[in-house]
Design an enzyme around this catalytic site. Sequence first.
Site, PDB file in Angstrom:
ATOM      1  N   GLU A   1       0.889  -1.180   0.000  1.00  0.00           N
ATOM      2  CA  GLU A   1       0.000   0.000   0.000  1.00  0.00           C
ATOM      3  C   GLU A   1       0.917   1.218   0.000  1.00  0.00           C
ATOM      4  O   GLU A   1       1.522   1.542   1.022  1.00  0.00           O
ATOM      5  CB  GLU A   1      -0.865   0.019   1.269  1.00  0.00           C
ATOM      6  CG  GLU A   1      -1.819  -1.141   1.408  1.00  0.00           C
ATOM      7  CD  GLU A   1      -3.031  -1.021   0.521  1.00  0.00           C
ATOM      8  OE1 GLU A   1      -3.237   0.055  -0.065  1.00  0.00           O
ATOM      9  OE2 GLU A   1      -3.758  -2.006   0.407  1.00  0.00           O
TER      10      GLU A   1
ATOM     11  N   CYS B   1      -2.313   9.084   2.407  1.00  0.00           N
ATOM     12  CA  CYS B   1      -1.916   8.544   1.110  1.00  0.00           C
ATOM     13  C   CYS B   1      -2.931   8.935   0.044  1.00  0.00           C
ATOM     14  O   CYS B   1      -2.583   9.138  -1.105  1.00  0.00           O
ATOM     15  CB  CYS B   1      -1.782   7.040   1.191  1.00  0.00           C
ATOM     16  SG  CYS B   1      -3.214   6.266   1.944  1.00  0.00           S
TER      17      CYS B   1
HETATM   18  P1  NAD Z   1       8.331   4.708   4.852  1.00  0.00           P
HETATM   19  O1  NAD Z   1       8.352   3.873   3.633  1.00  0.00           O
HETATM   20  O2  NAD Z   1       9.451   5.620   5.115  1.00  0.00           O
HETATM   21  O3  NAD Z   1       8.227   3.774   6.160  1.00  0.00           O
HETATM   22  C1  NAD Z   1       7.185   2.851   6.354  1.00  0.00           C
HETATM   23  C2  NAD Z   1       7.662   1.725   7.252  1.00  0.00           C
HETATM   24  O4  NAD Z   1       8.699   1.001   6.585  1.00  0.00           O
HETATM   25  C3  NAD Z   1       8.253   2.177   8.589  1.00  0.00           C
HETATM   26  O5  NAD Z   1       7.790   1.316   9.595  1.00  0.00           O
HETATM   27  C4  NAD Z   1       9.741   2.017   8.369  1.00  0.00           C
HETATM   28  O6  NAD Z   1      10.465   1.771   9.549  1.00  0.00           O
HETATM   29  C5  NAD Z   1       9.788   0.798   7.470  1.00  0.00           C
HETATM   30  N1  NAD Z   1      11.023   0.651   6.695  1.00  0.00           N
HETATM   31  C6  NAD Z   1      11.940   1.594   6.393  1.00  0.00           C
HETATM   32  N2  NAD Z   1      12.936   1.050   5.654  1.00  0.00           N
HETATM   33  C7  NAD Z   1      12.645  -0.258   5.500  1.00  0.00           C
HETATM   34  C8  NAD Z   1      13.268  -1.340   4.829  1.00  0.00           C
HETATM   35  N3  NAD Z   1      14.409  -1.209   4.174  1.00  0.00           N
HETATM   36  N4  NAD Z   1      12.663  -2.543   4.859  1.00  0.00           N
HETATM   37  C9  NAD Z   1      11.494  -2.711   5.499  1.00  0.00           C
HETATM   38  N5  NAD Z   1      10.846  -1.725   6.139  1.00  0.00           N
HETATM   39  C10 NAD Z   1      11.419  -0.513   6.149  1.00  0.00           C
HETATM   40  O7  NAD Z   1       6.945   5.462   4.817  1.00  0.00           O
HETATM   41  P2  NAD Z   1       6.410   6.565   5.842  1.00  0.00           P
HETATM   42  O8  NAD Z   1       7.202   7.811   5.633  1.00  0.00           O
HETATM   43  O9  NAD Z   1       6.333   5.975   7.208  1.00  0.00           O
HETATM   44  O10 NAD Z   1       4.916   6.760   5.340  1.00  0.00           O
HETATM   45  C11 NAD Z   1       4.569   7.676   4.346  1.00  0.00           C
HETATM   46  C12 NAD Z   1       4.282   6.960   3.050  1.00  0.00           C
HETATM   47  O11 NAD Z   1       3.302   5.959   3.256  1.00  0.00           O
HETATM   48  C13 NAD Z   1       3.683   7.893   2.008  1.00  0.00           C
HETATM   49  O12 NAD Z   1       4.264   7.620   0.752  1.00  0.00           O
HETATM   50  C14 NAD Z   1       2.216   7.505   1.997  1.00  0.00           C
HETATM   51  O13 NAD Z   1       1.546   7.801   0.808  1.00  0.00           O
HETATM   52  C15 NAD Z   1       2.298   6.034   2.265  1.00  0.00           C
HETATM   53  N6  NAD Z   1       1.022   5.527   2.784  1.00  0.00           N
HETATM   54  C16 NAD Z   1       0.268   4.711   1.990  1.00  0.00           C
HETATM   55  C17 NAD Z   1      -0.968   4.253   2.446  1.00  0.00           C
HETATM   56  C18 NAD Z   1      -1.825   3.346   1.598  1.00  0.00           C
HETATM   57  O14 NAD Z   1      -2.692   2.688   2.140  1.00  0.00           O
HETATM   58  N7  NAD Z   1      -1.640   3.288   0.288  1.00  0.00           N
HETATM   59  C19 NAD Z   1      -1.411   4.620   3.702  1.00  0.00           C
HETATM   60  C20 NAD Z   1      -0.623   5.447   4.469  1.00  0.00           C
HETATM   61  C21 NAD Z   1       0.608   5.894   4.010  1.00  0.00           C
END
Ligand code: NAD
Length: 514
Positions: free
Chosen positions: A232, A266
């Site tokens: 997502e 998002c």
């Molecule tokens: P992010 O990708 O920076 O982090 C998300 C999660 O991934 C965190 O828990 C982080 O610790 C983890 N993570 C970081 N590096 C990783 C790796 N190498 N391997 C595995 N996990 C890792 O995202 P964010 O800044 O927390 O959230 C914002 C983003 O999320 C925006 O792009 C937003 O659009 C998206 N989002 C999407 C939805 C949806 O349902 N489509 C909902 C909410 C947010």
Amino acid sequence: MSTSTRKSKTAPDDFVAMLETSEADTKQIFADAAKAAERLRKTTLATRLEAVKKLVDHITRNKEEIIDVITRETRKSRSDALISELLGVLDNCEWLLHNAKKILADKKVSTPITLLGKKSRIYHEPLGTVLVIAPWNYPFHIGLTSILAAYVCGNAVVFKPSEITPMQGLFEKLFNVDPLLEQSVFIAYGTGVTAQRLIDQHPAKIFFTGSARTGKKILAQAADKLIPVDLELGGKDQAIIFDDVNIQRAAKGVLWGALTNAGQSCSSVERIYVQDGIYDQFVQTLQTEIRKLVVNAGDTGNADMGGMTVDFQLDIVRKQVDDARAKGARILTGGDLLCDNELFYMPTLLTHVDDSMLVMQQETFGPLLPVLRFSSEDEVIQLSNATEFGLSASVWSKDAARAERVARQLECGAVSINNVMLTEGNPGLPFGGTKASGYGRQKGAEGLLGYTRSKSVLIDGDSAKIEPNWYPYTQQKYNLFSQLIDALFTASPWRLLKAALIGMKLEAEAKKER
Ligand code: NAD
């Protein structure tokens, strides 16, 4: 439930490294989760749903305390926390309580004439231990939606909250309402380093919500172990406003869609396409409405908009505004921080924007409203789809046929017609994207079944019958099978009768010993 120490957002790097969940701990978590998954396999759905009932009661009774934690960690307004986090979770729980039984029940599937006398079934079985990796923007809603769906399906869950909003202790307290739930969900605190360690433990499936950048890294790591992943990801959602709308209502709707959670959704509105005839009036109405908004820290429920959660997200917003300004955009409202208040950025209305600007190319995830003009239906569909993202959209028009016609042509996972971000309000509808917004679905029957593995079962009665397709193959059988194909797949009112007669001959042939 197992938890590891949390990382502080402001901690220096060496401190952060110490507070990741260690490799040894991630191994232990997965070993414990495997035992929990075994235990869960012996439980009934009704038992697991008991925990959901208790959670509904607990969340309802402790609303304010939960909102205190969410707003402290995210800076979102209390109303945003109440409506989008708590109400969203409670709605989803209710949906599980009313629908999980039917969706997860064994399914009878009709059996073709060639397998006459047999029965076909699908069992929806748990996957084992699933890994849920969550972002910071809706830390309560997104975390719990995934965790509960997985648990109700009979999976043990390892949950990695965002290091930005770990809300340490909150989920632990929630899951304590039910011993089985408490023993089935494991929380691992830490950054992406911890998440990578967890993936190394080979979960049965990964449910990731976050950025496309991280999604790609997860896919790459999961590929080696062939771990299935649901993604997502981000969006660049558009609102399409035709010139027959009620301008006041559409402007208020778009405003909320762009600014709820300070734009850190998002599926928040990030591009506003307005048809020529009402463009000026629509922009004017947006401007008037924005000026009425209350942006506030430490509110009691009276603020329209809260702050941004992280400084790096604020930097992206500022960079996009600076870039747009430099390339000729006009900033009609906002464009800066609220009274130098840390991380409280003003709702910002931009006009004269074009595709050369970052604000049109990248996800913003902040309180910006770029407004663009369009003339025709075809043009706005083309503009809408000219993005790498495809999460959701809204279409506004009194002409219902036109709105649906446009909705069908948008390359995205959800469309709200004459409303905004509304598909997410119905837990019965699947939520997810297309293109760079990811794949897989949360919520709805489709989302719930994503936490299960289908097992196909074909049941034959305990008969003495030797199947005609078993050995020995003979010339006579070959000829009869060939006739059976002709009978079954040549249009004729007598096809089933012919097939039945040939079938009887085949069965007689099968009884013969070579
Ligand atoms: P992010 O990708 O920076 O982090 C998300 C999660 O991934 C965190 O828990 C982080 O610790 C983890 N993570 C970081 N590096 C990783 C790796 N190498 N391997 C595995 N996990 C890792 O995202 P964010 O800044 O927390 O959230 C914002 C983003 O999320 C925006 O792009 C937003 O659009 C998206 N989002 C999407 C939805 C949806 O349902 N489509 C909902 C909410 C947010």
